[in-house]
Design a protein around this motif. Structure first.
Motif, short mmCIF file in Angstrom:
data_model
loop_
_atom_site.label_atom_id
_atom_site.label_comp_id
_atom_site.label_asym_id
_atom_site.label_seq_id
_atom_site.Cartn_x
_atom_site.Cartn_y
_atom_site.Cartn_z
N LEU A 1 0.86 -1.17 0.00
CA LEU A 1 0.00 0.00 0.00
C LEU A 1 0.90 1.23 0.00
N ILE A 2 0.64 2.14 -0.94
CA ILE A 2 1.41 3.39 -1.01
C ILE A 2 0.45 4.54 -0.79
N ASP B 1 2.51 -0.17 8.63
CA ASP B 1 1.87 -0.16 9.95
C ASP B 1 0.62 0.71 9.87
N PRO B 2 -0.31 0.57 10.82
CA PRO B 2 -1.50 1.42 10.79
C PRO B 2 -1.14 2.90 10.76
N ILE C 1 -5.87 3.39 8.60
CA ILE C 1 -5.67 2.32 7.62
C ILE C 1 -4.66 1.33 8.19
N ASP C 2 -5.11 0.11 8.37
CA ASP C 2 -4.24 -0.98 8.83
C ASP C 2 -4.05 -1.93 7.64
N PRO C 3 -2.89 -1.91 7.01
CA PRO C 3 -2.69 -2.76 5.84
C PRO C 3 -3.02 -4.22 6.07
N ALA C 4 -2.75 -4.73 7.26
CA ALA C 4 -3.04 -6.14 7.54
C ALA C 4 -4.52 -6.46 7.37
#
Length: 181
Positions: free
Chosen positions: A145-146, A160-161, A174-177
């Motif tokens: 995610l960019i 990381d979030p 936004i939490d990529p996980a």
């Protein structure tokens, strides 16, 4: 004798009469790609659900985000000669009726093989030029995610979030996980 070049220039009025799926970039029609693959849809659904839950929770708890509206694949009429259809967007202010006419606070594009180049270059530049506060580019294949801002055209990888302010007291984390599950 060389052939004459014909490059018509269209407006939103023309665009609104077309059949099929199109975007309009500076007066030039751009055909939309076929429907996204399953993984693209899965990631888009996860991201939409994450944003929706947060906006609703803040509205219930504090009244924040009252003026922020989440949409999936809705047209943004950038100007008289440009219409794009981001995967996901959040617009704050007046509630759009048919399409978005103001600059979104956030746009999310999920990469597909057929759209990756446009999303990484032309759309990134268009969104920065129009001061979209947050442009999130998600790559389902590399699970990356960019985050782009108008001041940061190179973007920042988000691992990381991260909390992003949208409007007034409204923000999203936004939490990529959470996107990949």
């Amino acid at each position: 004798m060389p052939a004459v070049s014909y490059n018509p220039h269209y407006t939103i009025a023309d665009y609104l009469t077309w059949d099929g799926d199109w975007e309009l970039w500076n007066g030039t029609p751009v055909s939309m790609s076929p429907s996204p693959n399953f993984r693209h849809q899965q990631v888009a659904g996860n991201m939409y659900a994450l944003l929706r839950q947060q906006l609703r929770q803040q509205l219930r708890q504090s009244g924040a985000c009252r003026d922020c509206h989440l949409a999936y694949e809705v047209d943004w009429h950038v100007d008289e000669h440009t219409v794009v259809r981001p995967d996901i967007l959040i617009v704050c202010g007046n509630t759009p009726r048919e399409f978005v006419e103001t600059v979104p606070a956030m746009i999310v594009e999920i990469l597909s093989p057929s759209t990756a180049t446009k999303d990484r270059t032309a759309k990134r530049d268009l969104y920065a030029l129009n001061n979209v506060s947050h442009y999130l580019l998600i790559d389902p294949d590399s699970q990356s995610l960019i985050h782009f801002t108008p001041a940061d055209s190179d973007g920042r990888h988000v691992t990381d979030p991260v909390t992003l302010p949208l409007h007034g007291d409204c923000s999203v984390t936004i939490d990529p996980a959470a996107i990949w599950n």
